[in-house]
Design an enzyme around this catalytic site. Structure first.
Site, PDB file in Angstrom:
ATOM      1  N   LYS A  11     -17.547  27.168  -2.780  1.00 45.29           N
ATOM      2  CA  LYS A  11     -16.327  27.763  -2.233  1.00 45.29           C
ATOM      3  C   LYS A  11     -16.258  29.274  -2.493  1.00 45.29           C
ATOM      4  O   LYS A  11     -17.041  29.813  -3.283  1.00 45.29           O
ATOM      5  CB  LYS A  11     -15.110  27.043  -2.824  1.00 45.29           C
ATOM      6  CG  LYS A  11     -15.022  25.575  -2.385  1.00 45.29           C
ATOM      7  CD  LYS A  11     -13.785  24.914  -2.972  1.00 45.29           C
ATOM      8  CE  LYS A  11     -13.640  23.481  -2.501  1.00 45.29           C
ATOM      9  NZ  LYS A  11     -12.414  22.858  -3.041  1.00 45.29           N
ATOM     10  N   PHE A  59      -0.635  20.525  -0.061  1.00 51.09           N
ATOM     11  CA  PHE A  59      -1.583  21.592  -0.405  1.00 51.09           C
ATOM     12  C   PHE A  59      -2.444  22.052   0.771  1.00 51.09           C
ATOM     13  O   PHE A  59      -3.260  22.969   0.620  1.00 51.09           O
ATOM     14  CB  PHE A  59      -2.497  21.144  -1.557  1.00 51.09           C
ATOM     15  CG  PHE A  59      -3.326  19.927  -1.258  1.00 51.09           C
ATOM     16  CD1 PHE A  59      -4.504  20.015  -0.520  1.00 51.09           C
ATOM     17  CD2 PHE A  59      -2.930  18.675  -1.725  1.00 51.09           C
ATOM     18  CE1 PHE A  59      -5.268  18.888  -0.239  1.00 51.09           C
ATOM     19  CE2 PHE A  59      -3.695  17.542  -1.457  1.00 51.09           C
ATOM     20  CZ  PHE A  59      -4.867  17.657  -0.709  1.00 51.09           C
ATOM     21  N   ARG A  87     -21.291  14.503  -7.333  1.00 57.29           N
ATOM     22  CA  ARG A  87     -19.935  14.408  -7.879  1.00 57.29           C
ATOM     23  C   ARG A  87     -19.960  14.524  -9.400  1.00 57.29           C
ATOM     24  O   ARG A  87     -19.084  15.150  -9.994  1.00 57.29           O
ATOM     25  CB  ARG A  87     -19.249  13.140  -7.396  1.00 57.29           C
ATOM     26  CG  ARG A  87     -19.044  13.209  -5.855  1.00 57.29           C
ATOM     27  CD  ARG A  87     -18.086  12.221  -5.309  1.00 57.29           C
ATOM     28  NE  ARG A  87     -16.720  12.447  -5.720  1.00 57.29           N
ATOM     29  CZ  ARG A  87     -15.911  13.382  -5.212  1.00 57.29           C
ATOM     30  NH1 ARG A  87     -16.351  14.211  -4.288  1.00 57.29           N
ATOM     31  NH2 ARG A  87     -14.665  13.481  -5.632  1.00 57.29           N
ATOM     32  N   ARG A 104     -17.566  22.710 -12.228  1.00 59.33           N
ATOM     33  CA  ARG A 104     -16.168  23.155 -12.249  1.00 59.33           C
ATOM     34  C   ARG A 104     -15.740  23.630 -13.634  1.00 59.33           C
ATOM     35  O   ARG A 104     -15.009  24.616 -13.746  1.00 59.33           O
ATOM     36  CB  ARG A 104     -15.258  22.050 -11.728  1.00 59.33           C
ATOM     37  CG  ARG A 104     -15.403  21.886 -10.214  1.00 59.33           C
ATOM     38  CD  ARG A 104     -14.533  20.784  -9.676  1.00 59.33           C
ATOM     39  NE  ARG A 104     -14.528  20.766  -8.218  1.00 59.33           N
ATOM     40  CZ  ARG A 104     -14.461  19.655  -7.507  1.00 59.33           C
ATOM     41  NH1 ARG A 104     -14.390  18.470  -8.098  1.00 59.33           N
ATOM     42  NH2 ARG A 104     -14.447  19.719  -6.184  1.00 59.33           N
ATOM     43  N   HIS A 117     -17.037  21.821  -3.230  1.00 60.55           N
ATOM     44  CA  HIS A 117     -16.600  20.608  -2.529  1.00 60.55           C
ATOM     45  C   HIS A 117     -17.813  19.699  -2.441  1.00 60.55           C
ATOM     46  O   HIS A 117     -18.934  20.169  -2.252  1.00 60.55           O
ATOM     47  CB  HIS A 117     -16.127  20.936  -1.106  1.00 60.55           C
ATOM     48  CG  HIS A 117     -16.025  19.730  -0.219  1.00 60.55           C
ATOM     49  ND1 HIS A 117     -14.875  18.992  -0.110  1.00 60.55           N
ATOM     50  CD2 HIS A 117     -16.948  19.105   0.570  1.00 60.55           C
ATOM     51  CE1 HIS A 117     -15.092  17.973   0.720  1.00 60.55           C
ATOM     52  NE2 HIS A 117     -16.345  18.024   1.143  1.00 60.55           N
TER      53      HIS A 117
END
Length: 141
Positions: A11, A59, A87, A104, A117
């Site tokens: 991102k 959102f 993931r 993350r 993502h």
């Protein structure tokens, strides 16, 4: 174990931090191959279409605004259990809850600017890969 494909998006926040290579190294260390990749600046229409499943969620507007705020790196990953592996590498959606050593936890600032993502299931992976890489520009190796 089945060979799968999954979609990954680095991102705008992570692209701006110049950590694309570090994230790619994690994919490769986990046995995932990058079989298609491109850097793009999503249009509002593309972001709205891609995230249409969230249109009714509160959102949605903020998500679209964020995804069009700068360039993103989009890649199709391939490997055994690619969806689950990716993931696991990403960590929890909220970086404050993500395990140390996940993408993350290491690179994201907030639940909104959460670095990456990844597809969540085989069905969504197929749709998401086809959305960004239609036709023959995905290369198994």
């Amino acid at each position: 174990m089945a060979i799968e494909r999954t979609l990954s998006i680095i991102k705008p926040d992570a692209v701006a931090k110049n950590v694309i290579g570090q994230i790619y190294a994690r994919f490769e260390a986990a046995g995932l191959k990058v079989v298609a990749a491109k850097m793009v600046h999503l249009s509002r229409g593309e972001a709205e279409q891609f995230y249409a499943v969230h249109k009714a969620r509160p959102f949605f507007k903020d998500l679209v605004d964020f995804m069009v705020s700068g360039p993103v790196m989009i890649q199709a990953l391939e490997g055994e259990s690619a969806i689950a592996k990716n993931r696991d590498l990403m960590g929890a959606t909220d970086p404050k809850k993500a395990e140390k050593g996940t993408i993350r936890a290491d690179f994201a600032d907030s639940i909104d600017a959460n670095a990456v993502h990844g597809s969540d299931a085989p069905e969504t992976a197929a749709v998401e890969v086809a959305f960004f890489f239609p036709g023959m520009n995905v290369y198994s190796r």
